[in-house]
Design a protein around this motif. Sequence first.
Motif, PDB file in Angstrom:
ATOM      1  N   LEU A   1      19.964  53.208  62.933  1.00  0.00           N
ATOM      2  CA  LEU A   1      20.581  53.067  64.250  1.00  0.00           C
ATOM      3  C   LEU A   1      22.090  53.007  64.068  1.00  0.00           C
ATOM      4  N   ASN A   2      22.744  54.124  64.246  1.00  0.00           N
ATOM      5  CA  ASN A   2      24.191  54.140  64.060  1.00  0.00           C
ATOM      6  C   ASN A   2      24.937  54.543  65.328  1.00  0.00           C
TER       7      ASN A   2
ATOM      8  N   ASP B   1      25.337  41.173  61.994  1.00  0.00           N
ATOM      9  CA  ASP B   1      26.638  40.580  61.722  1.00  0.00           C
ATOM     10  C   ASP B   1      27.764  41.166  62.570  1.00  0.00           C
ATOM     11  N   SER B   2      27.454  42.104  63.447  1.00  0.00           N
ATOM     12  CA  SER B   2      28.525  42.792  64.173  1.00  0.00           C
ATOM     13  C   SER B   2      28.278  42.834  65.676  1.00  0.00           C
ATOM     14  N   ASP B   3      29.345  43.148  66.398  1.00  0.00           N
ATOM     15  CA  ASP B   3      29.232  43.335  67.848  1.00  0.00           C
ATOM     16  C   ASP B   3      28.236  44.440  68.171  1.00  0.00           C
ATOM     17  N   LYS B   4      28.211  45.472  67.344  1.00  0.00           N
ATOM     18  CA  LYS B   4      27.315  46.604  67.571  1.00  0.00           C
ATOM     19  C   LYS B   4      25.851  46.146  67.582  1.00  0.00           C
TER      20      LYS B   4
ATOM     21  N   ASP C   1      22.839  50.980  59.930  1.00  0.00           N
ATOM     22  CA  ASP C   1      23.586  52.204  60.200  1.00  0.00           C
ATOM     23  C   ASP C   1      23.339  53.257  59.117  1.00  0.00           C
ATOM     24  N   ALA C   2      23.026  52.797  57.919  1.00  0.00           N
ATOM     25  CA  ALA C   2      22.910  53.681  56.758  1.00  0.00           C
ATOM     26  C   ALA C   2      21.636  54.521  56.817  1.00  0.00           C
TER      27      ALA C   2
END
Length: 137
Positions: A73-74, A100-103, A48-49
């Motif tokens: 990719l955010n 590590d995330s749902d996203k 995301d960064a």
Amino acid sequence: MISVIALDIYGTVLATDDPDNELPARKGIESFFNECNRRKIRVASTSDAPNCTLKVHLEDYGLFRFLDSSFQLNQLPHKNFEVVLRYYRIQASELLVIGDSDKDINGAISIGARHLRVPEYISFSNDFDFGQIFKII
């Protein structure tokens, strides 16, 4: 066959609650990168960064050199990995998303890519070993 791995960084490789990079990178990460290299699997960061922030943090750990490419990719509610497919000219079945995330995971599912969810790396939990990934997948 996996030809590209889309790798989330924060919470997956580096701790999410470590702004000064005091904690080590996830256990086994260099072994993971070396095994990817041996198998000729390219690794793209899909964090995301901003890429400039990501590069600085990964260089602090000596890990940036292992990446083939880097994508910011955010998107919400999930990451759109189509850009990775187009860049590498691969089918979704050739992409493994590790996050590590749902996203991360929902983005992989939405395009039909393989995926592996790892537990979020926060300061008090670094039990996951990246060196074991090729035994899992």
